[in-house]
Design a protein around this motif. Structure first.
Motif: not given
Lengths: 292, 162
Positions: A62-84
């Motif tokens: 629904d147009g909201i990006i939700r990131i779990g608090a324990m997501t690592t920065f490596a996983e954030i870098l790998d995330s297509d959703v975050v990168r886009r």
């Protein structure tokens, strides 16, 4: 190292029950906490290891990006959703520590550390992020801006846990950029870090919405609202960006420390805000793509 | 403080040991299990000498409670090759004189292995980024970068024993 108890809860409710015990401290990625433990800066009676909680995810609904608090920065870098959708956050993740740090350190941990130089803070501030906090009385949603209350002080009450970071998918014609000035290329704390986001109107000129945020130049990561108001509602131009950058440099409150003098931080802030806004402008008009 | 019995999987082998909550993975690996190839440098996650692979990813074992490494696959430098069959990275480090005092080499090699596992043709920039959490005070890094490049080439040509 001093001794302590150690628990590994598997649900958020269990974690909160444990965190409500006296002397309990949450363990996220450990890249700050373990250093502070060894140095005797903190001496918890119990560490509550959050790694077995289901807080490791990047979701979009629904147009909201939700990131779990324990997501690592490596996983954030790998995330297509975050990168886009949140490229500015991906840019900051790439600047955090080095590979080893990014494989351990978490987004929730970086925000809760509430250090003025937290690299993930300015990008999330320009995306108007909210943090979801769980406690024994239920959950609450807090604008990230209100989460930072002082140097290394966050808005969590005793026994509360930051569980999720939320941001809305930016509108079309949005550009954003994160820039960090450090003393070296890796493993560096920011001298200044800056994020800027511009959303243009259908005419590709009028600034519909703008956010500018800076770190390491005030007691907390903060927005530069006077600089934002220079641009808000006007037609974007080089000279206007110049004025906004000067306004940002005027409204911050940098200190001198071992990494830089206040004067250098102020001038660097002006330059970085100008560069970040210029890049965001080009991106919003489609001249450049994220991560160029 | 009560010790707990845990199982650690190191280099494919399982070990049942007693650890205290404050025991760091680097100390358990070195002092209890004898994997002294893992070095302890700064102890604050800056230098990378204690780098190990945890489920294939480089992490600083000086910032990790041993309890947290339960149910994970740990690779230390002892798991990379054997004296008879060196890993292509180890061979390349020798051939390119990428080791001087050697203190950083275990961590450096494991960071390089993680890079090559994910990216068989890294650019020089990617190599430098991959080892940016591993400090070397002897070599100036040039020979290390050269060695990683040579290893990548050897491994993609099927030359060597990965």
């Amino acid at each position: 190292m001093p001794s302590f108890e150690y628990s590994t809860p598997t649900t958020v409710d269990q974690a909160i029950a444990l965190l409500n015990q006296s002397g309990a401290s949450a363990l996220a990625g450990g890249t700050d906490l373990l250093i502070h433990l060894r140095a005797g800066i903190v001496a918890p009676k119990q560490l509550v290891d959050l790694s077995a909680l289901d807080l490791n995810y990047v979701r979009k609904d629904d147009g909201i990006i939700r990131i779990g608090a324990m997501t690592t920065f490596a996983e954030i870098l790998d995330s297509d959703v975050v990168r886009r959708d949140l490229p500015c956050l991906a840019e900051s993740a790439a600047e955090i520590g080095a590979v080893q740090t990014r494989n351990m350190a978490t987004l929730g941990g970086n925000l809760c550390s509430a250090v003025p130089s937290a690299d993930s803070a300015p990008p999330l501030l320009v995306y108007d992020a909210r943090v979801k906090i769980a406690g024994s009385d239920g959950e609450r949603l807090v604008p990230l801006e209100q989460f930072f209350v002082g140097p290394k002080k966050n808005a969590l009450k005793p026994g509360e846990l930051l569980i999720e970071i939320q941001a809305s998918v930016p509108l079309p014609r949005t550009g954003a950029r994160f820039l960090k000035l450090g003393r070296r290329k890796a493993m560096s704390l920011a001298v200044v870090n800056v994020a800027a986001r511009l959303t243009l109107g259908q005419d590709h000129r009028r600034v519909e919405n703008v956010r500018i945020a800076l770190g390491a130049v005030a007691p907390t990561p903060r927005r530069a609202k006077r600089a934002e108001s220079v641009l808000q509602g006007s037609d974007v131009s080089e000279s206007l960006i110049d004025r906004a950058a000067r306004a940002a440099a005027d409204e911050i409150a940098p200190i001198s420390d071992l990494r830089a003098t206040a004067t250098f931080r102020r001038e660097s802030s002006r330059v970085l805000v100008k560069r970040a806004l210029t890049h965001a402008w080009q991106m919003a008009t489609g001249e450049t793509k994220p991560n160029d | 403080m009560i010790e707990r019995q845990i199982e650690l999987r190191v280099n494919g082998q399982s070990f049942t040991i007693l650890v205290k909550p404050q025991d760091l993975l680097v100390d358990v690996l070195r002092d209890q299990l004898g994997f002294t190839g893992t070095k302890k440098g700064c102890g604050t996650g800056e230098c990378g000498a204690c780098t190990i692979l945890l489920d294939g990813k480089p992490v600083n074992s000086c910032l990790m409670p041993a309890l947290r490494a339960r149910n994970k696959d740990i690779i230390t430098i002892e798991g990379l090759g054997t004296p008879e069959h060196l890993h292509p990275l180890q061979q390349a480090f020798i051939e390119n004189a990428a080791v001087q005092c050697g203190f950083c080499a275990p961590g450096m090699l494991l960071s390089a292995k993680a890079l090559l596992d994910a990216n068989s043709h890294p650019t020089e920039t990617e190599i430098r980024q991959a080892i940016s959490g591993n400090l070397c005070r002897c070599t100036g890094y040039a020979k290390i970068v050269q060695a990683v490049k040579a290893a990548a080439q050897a491994m993609t040509q099927g030359d060597g024993n990965p």
